[in-house]
Design a protein around this motif. Sequence first.
Motif, PDB file in Angstrom:
ATOM      1  N   LEU A  13      -4.351  -8.455   0.822  1.00 20.87           N
ATOM      2  CA  LEU A  13      -4.266  -7.378   0.158  1.00 20.87           C
ATOM      3  C   LEU A  13      -3.922  -6.195   1.598  1.00 20.87           C
ATOM      4  O   LEU A  13      -4.880  -6.683   2.608  1.00 20.87           O
ATOM      5  CB  LEU A  13      -5.613  -6.402  -0.375  1.00 20.87           C
ATOM      6  CG  LEU A  13      -5.290  -4.815  -1.058  1.00 20.87           C
ATOM      7  CD1 LEU A  13      -4.339  -4.884  -1.801  1.00 20.87           C
ATOM      8  CD2 LEU A  13      -6.323  -4.270  -1.181  1.00 20.87           C
ATOM      9  N   THR A  14      -2.715  -5.264   1.015  1.00 21.81           N
ATOM     10  CA  THR A  14      -2.768  -4.263   2.428  1.00 21.81           C
ATOM     11  C   THR A  14      -2.466  -3.038   1.941  1.00 21.81           C
ATOM     12  O   THR A  14      -1.474  -3.185   1.105  1.00 21.81           O
ATOM     13  CB  THR A  14      -1.254  -5.340   3.153  1.00 21.81           C
ATOM     14  OG1 THR A  14      -1.392  -6.237   4.026  1.00 21.81           O
ATOM     15  CG2 THR A  14      -0.933  -4.725   4.628  1.00 21.81           C
ATOM     16  N   ILE A  15      -2.651  -2.520   3.308  1.00 24.25           N
ATOM     17  CA  ILE A  15      -2.170  -1.224   2.383  1.00 24.25           C
ATOM     18  C   ILE A  15      -1.133  -0.807   3.113  1.00 24.25           C
ATOM     19  O   ILE A  15      -1.566  -0.346   4.189  1.00 24.25           O
ATOM     20  CB  ILE A  15      -4.010   0.348   1.867  1.00 24.25           C
ATOM     21  CG1 ILE A  15      -4.849  -0.830   0.983  1.00 24.25           C
ATOM     22  CG2 ILE A  15      -3.431   1.576   1.559  1.00 24.25           C
ATOM     23  CD1 ILE A  15      -6.104   0.206   1.784  1.00 24.25           C
ATOM     24  N   ALA A  16      -0.281   0.374   2.430  1.00 24.91           N
ATOM     25  CA  ALA A  16       0.850   0.891   3.143  1.00 24.91           C
ATOM     26  C   ALA A  16       1.251   1.776   2.602  1.00 24.91           C
ATOM     27  O   ALA A  16       1.639   2.100   1.415  1.00 24.91           O
ATOM     28  CB  ALA A  16       2.053  -0.703   3.654  1.00 24.91           C
ATOM     29  N   SER A  17       2.118   2.765   3.244  1.00 28.71           N
ATOM     30  CA  SER A  17       3.120   3.998   3.134  1.00 28.71           C
ATOM     31  C   SER A  17       3.790   3.505   2.374  1.00 28.71           C
ATOM     32  O   SER A  17       4.593   2.476   3.025  1.00 28.71           O
ATOM     33  CB  SER A  17       2.463   4.898   3.918  1.00 28.71           C
ATOM     34  OG  SER A  17       3.634   4.793   4.381  1.00 28.71           O
ATOM     35  N   ILE A  18       4.323   4.053   1.292  1.00 32.48           N
ATOM     36  CA  ILE A  18       6.127   4.115   1.114  1.00 32.48           C
ATOM     37  C   ILE A  18       7.193   3.862   2.040  1.00 32.48           C
ATOM     38  O   ILE A  18       7.556   2.864   1.875  1.00 32.48           O
ATOM     39  CB  ILE A  18       6.367   4.891   0.004  1.00 32.48           C
ATOM     40  CG1 ILE A  18       7.673   4.238  -0.106  1.00 32.48           C
ATOM     41  CG2 ILE A  18       6.202   6.624   0.718  1.00 32.48           C
ATOM     42  CD1 ILE A  18       7.378   3.350  -1.720  1.00 32.48           C
ATOM     43  N   ASP A  19       7.331   4.676   3.259  1.00 32.39           N
ATOM     44  CA  ASP A  19       8.126   4.252   4.121  1.00 32.39           C
ATOM     45  C   ASP A  19       7.114   3.194   5.308  1.00 32.39           C
ATOM     46  O   ASP A  19       8.105   3.190   6.226  1.00 32.39           O
ATOM     47  CB  ASP A  19       7.807   5.835   5.113  1.00 32.39           C
ATOM     48  CG  ASP A  19       7.012   6.453   4.971  1.00 32.39           C
ATOM     49  OD1 ASP A  19       6.353   6.813   4.542  1.00 32.39           O
ATOM     50  OD2 ASP A  19       6.236   7.283   6.205  1.00 32.39           O
ATOM     51  N   GLN A  20       6.721   2.265   5.036  1.00 34.42           N
ATOM     52  CA  GLN A  20       6.257   1.069   5.909  1.00 34.42           C
ATOM     53  C   GLN A  20       6.762   0.114   4.996  1.00 34.42           C
ATOM     54  O   GLN A  20       6.932  -1.074   5.163  1.00 34.42           O
ATOM     55  CB  GLN A  20       4.371   0.788   6.411  1.00 34.42           C
ATOM     56  CG  GLN A  20       4.394   2.361   6.826  1.00 34.42           C
ATOM     57  CD  GLN A  20       2.700   1.649   6.618  1.00 34.42           C
ATOM     58  OE1 GLN A  20       1.977   1.922   6.125  1.00 34.42           O
ATOM     59  NE2 GLN A  20       1.981   2.054   8.520  1.00 34.42           N
ATOM     60  N   GLN A  34      11.018  -1.864  -2.264  1.00 35.58           N
ATOM     61  CA  GLN A  34      10.596  -1.071  -2.573  1.00 35.58           C
ATOM     62  C   GLN A  34      11.382  -1.106  -4.126  1.00 35.58           C
ATOM     63  O   GLN A  34      10.626  -0.096  -4.969  1.00 35.58           O
ATOM     64  CB  GLN A  34      11.355   0.615  -1.578  1.00 35.58           C
ATOM     65  CG  GLN A  34      10.642   0.481  -0.690  1.00 35.58           C
ATOM     66  CD  GLN A  34      10.699   2.171   0.178  1.00 35.58           C
ATOM     67  OE1 GLN A  34      12.421   2.645  -1.005  1.00 35.58           O
ATOM     68  NE2 GLN A  34      10.460   2.423   0.966  1.00 35.58           N
ATOM     69  N   SER A  35      12.308  -1.376  -4.822  1.00 39.62           N
ATOM     70  CA  SER A  35      12.593  -1.758  -5.754  1.00 39.62           C
ATOM     71  C   SER A  35      11.469  -2.407  -6.469  1.00 39.62           C
ATOM     72  O   SER A  35      11.989  -2.573  -7.429  1.00 39.62           O
ATOM     73  CB  SER A  35      14.431  -2.668  -5.910  1.00 39.62           C
ATOM     74  OG  SER A  35      13.876  -3.438  -5.799  1.00 39.62           O
ATOM     75  N   GLN A  36      11.346  -3.711  -6.018  1.00 43.89           N
ATOM     76  CA  GLN A  36       9.759  -3.983  -6.585  1.00 43.89           C
ATOM     77  C   GLN A  36       8.169  -3.367  -6.951  1.00 43.89           C
ATOM     78  O   GLN A  36       7.532  -4.123  -7.276  1.00 43.89           O
ATOM     79  CB  GLN A  36       9.001  -5.532  -5.846  1.00 43.89           C
ATOM     80  CG  GLN A  36      11.149  -6.291  -5.686  1.00 43.89           C
ATOM     81  CD  GLN A  36      11.219  -7.386  -5.324  1.00 43.89           C
ATOM     82  OE1 GLN A  36       9.659  -7.882  -4.947  1.00 43.89           O
ATOM     83  NE2 GLN A  36      11.925  -8.101  -5.026  1.00 43.89           N
TER      84      GLN A  36
END
Length: 164
Positions: free
Chosen positions: A144-151, A157-159
Motif C-alpha cells: 500500500l502506497t498513499i499518493a496524491s493525484i499529481d504523483q 490515472q485513467s485506471q
Amino acid sequence: MFKKIALGASIAALTLASGCASILSDSKYPVTIASTPSGANFSVVNEAGLDVHSGVTPDTITLDASDGFFSSATYTVNYQMAGYNEQSFQLKAGMDGWYIGNILLGGLIGMLIVDPATGAMWKLPATAHVSLQSQTASTSVDGLTIASIDQIPEELQSQLIPVE
C-alpha cells in the motif's frame, strides 16, 4: 556342599537372567504436560497417530517409554488455547543410563533380551512444556502506497476508481 553350590548357581543364574535397567528402572514414566499460560487443552498422539491421552495443562500422565522390542516411543503433544497459536512438542524416549549397567550386572541376556523386551532400556523426559504465542491480527502495509493525484503518472490515472 552340594546345596551351597546349587544355591550359588541359582543366585548367579538369576542375576544373569535379569536386566540391570529392568531391576533399577521402569518402562512407564510420569510426564508433566505444562504450558505458559496454563489452562491449554492438550492431546498426546503416538507414532501410529492414535490419541493416547488428552487433558488440560498442567497435568501429569503416565506413558510407555518403549514402542516395541529395541524401539523407543515417540509422542507428539498438541496444545490449543483460545487466543493463542496451536503448538506441538515432540516427546522422544532416550536410552536409560541403567541399561549400560548390563555390562556389569545383567550381562548379554539383560542387554539383548530382558531390558529391550520390557522397555526398561528407554526413559522419557519428565516434562513437556511450551510457551504459547498469542495470536495477533497482522496488518501488512507492504503493498500500500498513499499518493496524491499529481504523483500518479497520467497513463495510470485513467485506471483509478473513485471511492465514494
